[in-house]
Design a protein around this motif. Structure first.
Motif: not given
Length: 159
Positions: A51-66
């Motif tokens: 999170x940076x500010x309220x409602x500025x969220x990022x989900x980083x998900x580890x997933x290899x390229x398809x």
């Protein structure tokens, strides 16, 4: 030489689970140090909620390229995001990005739509625009550009 290097000439990547987890750790470091996010929650090696500010969220998900990803998409950003900033933060973020990962960010630019923007290529392949509104000057070229597309200030705007 790791699997990321093995296939550079063919434009393909074959990543191990460990390499994907390492990319996630590197990404979290960049997003927190250079772009001002903080970690809310994580599943180590799998997912991190920032999170940076309220409602500025990022989900980083580890997933290899398809496997079989379209050739024309290789090397292009997988994702593009824009985040609002306070104007005086743009130059500060540019400096931190330059120190954290030299060459990852453009110089800040003033746009015709009256913002100051910083374009960042994060190490995880995400294209990020940090943007801040500039003060409105009714006599400026930006105000003229906005008026041409029908965006005008309220009638009671203080000049």
């Amino acid at each position: 030489m790791n699997n990321r290097d093995n296939n550079k000439s063919t434009g393909t990547q074959s990543l191990t689970v460990g390499e994907v987890a390492e990319i996630l750790v590197d990404s979290v470091g960049f997003w927190t140090r250079a772009l001002g996010f903080f970690e809310l929650f994580s599943v180590p090696g799998v997912m991190v909620h920032l999170r940076r500010w309220a409602f500025q969220d990022v989900l980083l998900v580890a997933e290899p390229p398809e496997e079989g990803a379209a050739e024309e998409l290789r090397g292009s950003p997988a994702l593009s995001l824009a985040f609002a900033c306070v104007r005086n933060q743009i130059d500060e973020i540019a400096g931190v990005c330059a120190a954290e990962s030299p060459g990852c960010a453009s110089a800040p630019v003033d746009t015709p739509w009256n913002t100051r923007d910083l374009h960042v290529s994060a190490p995880d392949g995400v294209y990020v625009v940090m943007t801040a509104a500039k003060p409105y000057d009714p006599d400026s070229a930006a105000a003229h550009n906005l008026a041409e597309i029908g965006i005008t200030p309220p009638e009671d705007h203080d000049e």
